[in-house]
Design a protein around this motif. Structure first.
Motif, PDB file in Angstrom:
ATOM      1  N   SER A 123       0.824  -1.200   0.000  1.00 20.21           N
ATOM      2  CA  SER A 123       0.000   0.000   0.000  1.00 20.21           C
ATOM      3  C   SER A 123       0.863   1.256   0.000  1.00 20.21           C
ATOM      4  O   SER A 123       0.604   2.206  -0.750  1.00 20.21           O
ATOM      5  CB  SER A 123      -0.918  -0.002   1.230  1.00 20.21           C
ATOM      6  N   SER A 124       1.906   1.270   0.815  1.00 22.54           N
ATOM      7  CA  SER A 124       2.807   2.417   0.874  1.00 22.54           C
ATOM      8  C   SER A 124       3.520   2.634  -0.458  1.00 22.54           C
ATOM      9  O   SER A 124       3.655   3.768  -0.932  1.00 22.54           O
ATOM     10  CB  SER A 124       3.839   2.208   1.995  1.00 22.54           C
ATOM     11  N   LEU A 126       2.488   1.646  -3.482  1.00 24.33           N
ATOM     12  CA  LEU A 126       1.503   2.108  -4.467  1.00 24.33           C
ATOM     13  C   LEU A 126       1.208   3.593  -4.279  1.00 24.33           C
ATOM     14  O   LEU A 126       1.097   4.343  -5.258  1.00 24.33           O
ATOM     15  CB  LEU A 126       0.210   1.297  -4.338  1.00 24.33           C
ATOM     16  N   SER A 127       1.096   4.025  -3.028  1.00 30.39           N
ATOM     17  CA  SER A 127       0.819   5.433  -2.754  1.00 30.39           C
ATOM     18  C   SER A 127       1.957   6.320  -3.241  1.00 30.39           C
ATOM     19  O   SER A 127       1.726   7.355  -3.878  1.00 30.39           O
ATOM     20  CB  SER A 127       0.605   5.622  -1.247  1.00 30.39           C
ATOM     21  N   SER A 173      -3.844   8.846  -4.846  1.00 28.82           N
ATOM     22  CA  SER A 173      -2.993   7.841  -4.204  1.00 28.82           C
ATOM     23  C   SER A 173      -3.752   7.092  -3.122  1.00 28.82           C
ATOM     24  O   SER A 173      -3.545   5.896  -2.921  1.00 28.82           O
ATOM     25  CB  SER A 173      -1.736   8.495  -3.620  1.00 28.82           C
ATOM     26  N   SER A 177      -4.277   2.980  -3.187  1.00 33.61           N
ATOM     27  CA  SER A 177      -3.647   2.174  -2.135  1.00 33.61           C
ATOM     28  C   SER A 177      -4.627   1.646  -1.097  1.00 33.61           C
ATOM     29  O   SER A 177      -4.265   0.782  -0.296  1.00 33.61           O
ATOM     30  CB  SER A 177      -2.564   3.004  -1.432  1.00 33.61           C
ATOM     31  N   HIS A 181      -4.652  -1.278   2.110  1.00 31.34           N
ATOM     32  CA  HIS A 181      -4.793  -0.785   3.492  1.00 31.34           C
ATOM     33  C   HIS A 181      -5.866  -1.584   4.228  1.00 31.34           C
ATOM     34  O   HIS A 181      -5.681  -1.954   5.386  1.00 31.34           O
ATOM     35  CB  HIS A 181      -5.158   0.700   3.465  1.00 31.34           C
TER      36      HIS A 181
END
Length: 338
Positions: A123-124, A126-127, A173, A177, A181
């Motif tokens: 997730s981080s 992708l963000s 973002s 993401s 999450h």
């Protein structure tokens, strides 16, 4: 927590986008920069470095956010202890971060502190990548720096334009993401009921899609985006007006003070927008078949507004905002008078 977004100590919450997101925003290419192959390679290398740094920061802070999430859902496996406040009065304190973390280690071992880390790292990443891609696709035109009170309208337009651009990057973002999450949140709260329903990223994706459909990946997204948007606008506008009207250009340390204003405003505003983070995290795990998302921890909420109203009625809108000194409710006759 968070987030989040989104974010690190103090326990309340990190600014939306996180350190990695801010870094990618700084490193994004200006129009025409890609025409230089060497410059393009350097930028790509910098973005790769920011992804690695963001992943490292997420891994290092994961135990903190893990404990925070368990507190947010209301899981209190340890009894409160008697202590004294600054006035010397006896109060009950719930276990802080370090005590709670030791409990997790006793139950699951040291690796247990990193439950749900893999989807959070994805997730981080992708963000961070999304923010950089949006920055490239929709570059913000450079505007001349203005700070003089005679240019208030010009400087305000600059703040509005920059904040709107940052808001767009953050919202995109966040949407990209958020599914990971949700998976990370559900992996972590399995500690409460000792479930193994979400044991891997791909199996979790299949289970959520089968049981809840595509919308299951975006539960809790609305309050988190609202929190991000409110945070950005309040923080940037407050910092602008303070720097414009409260800081005199003739003051020798004016530039130093202005450089810290936004940081201080970020801490203050993040506390005010914390309920949005809390509601978003609770909605991500609510009524998903895990014990932490069912009574007695919480009813099955019909919407995030229902969740907000429930927490407000219970006086719990800031639950989990602090992990060091957590006072427990205590009847007046709990302790004898000294």
């Amino acid at each position: 927590m968070a987030a989040a977004a989104a974010p690190l100590p103090p326990a309340a919450r990190a600014p939306p986008g996180g350190v990695a997101g801010r870094a990618v925003e700084t490193a994004a290419v200006a129009p025409g920069a890609a025409a230089d192959p060497g410059e393009a390679a350097r930028v790509e290398g910098a973005e790769g470095l920011f992804v690695v740094l963001g992943a490292g920061l997420a891994a290092a802070s994961h135990p903190l956010l893990y404990v925070k999430l368990l507190v947010q859902v209301g899981h209190e496996p340890l009894p409160p202890t008697v202590g004294r406040n600054v006035l010397g009065r006896k109060v009950l304190y719930l276990p802080g971060f370090f005590t709670y973390a030791r409990h997790i280690v006793e139950v699951d071992g040291k690796r247990g502190l990193f439950r749900g880390l893999t989807p959070r790292l994805i997730s981080s990443t992708l963000s961070t990548i999304t923010r950089g891609s949006v920055k490239k696709a929709f570059p913000l035109e450079d505007m001349e720096h203005v700070s003089n009170k005679d240019d208030v309208k010009t400087s305000l337009r600059k703040v509005v334009k920059e904040t709107s651009h940052e808001m767009m990057m953050q919202c995109v973002s966040r949407v990209v993401s958020h599914p990971l999450h949700v998976i990370s949140m559900r992996c972590m709260v399995q500690f409460v009921g000792r479930e193994v329903k979400y044991s891997g990223v791909f199996s979790a994706i299949g289970r959520i899609f089968k049981e809840e459909g595509i919308l299951g990946f975006f539960v809790g997204l609305v309050p988190r985006i609202l929190g991000d948007v409110i945070f950005l606008w309040c923080c940037n506008l407050l910092a602008h007006f303070i720097n414009t009207y409260a800081v005199d250009d003739n003051f020798s340390q004016a530039s130093v003070i202005r450089s810290y204003t936004k940081f201080v405003m970020g801490i203050a505003v993040s506390m005010l927008t914390y309920p949005f983070l809390l509601v978003g995290d609770l909605m991500a795990v609510n009524n998903c078949g895990l014990r932490a998302g069912l009574p007695p921890y919480a009813p099955a909420f019909t919407s995030w507004i229902h969740c907000w109203r429930y927490l407000s009625a219970q006086g719990q809108l800031f639950r989990g905002s602090s992990l060091l000194f957590r006072r427990a409710p205590m009847p007046a006759t709990c302790f004898p008078i000294d």
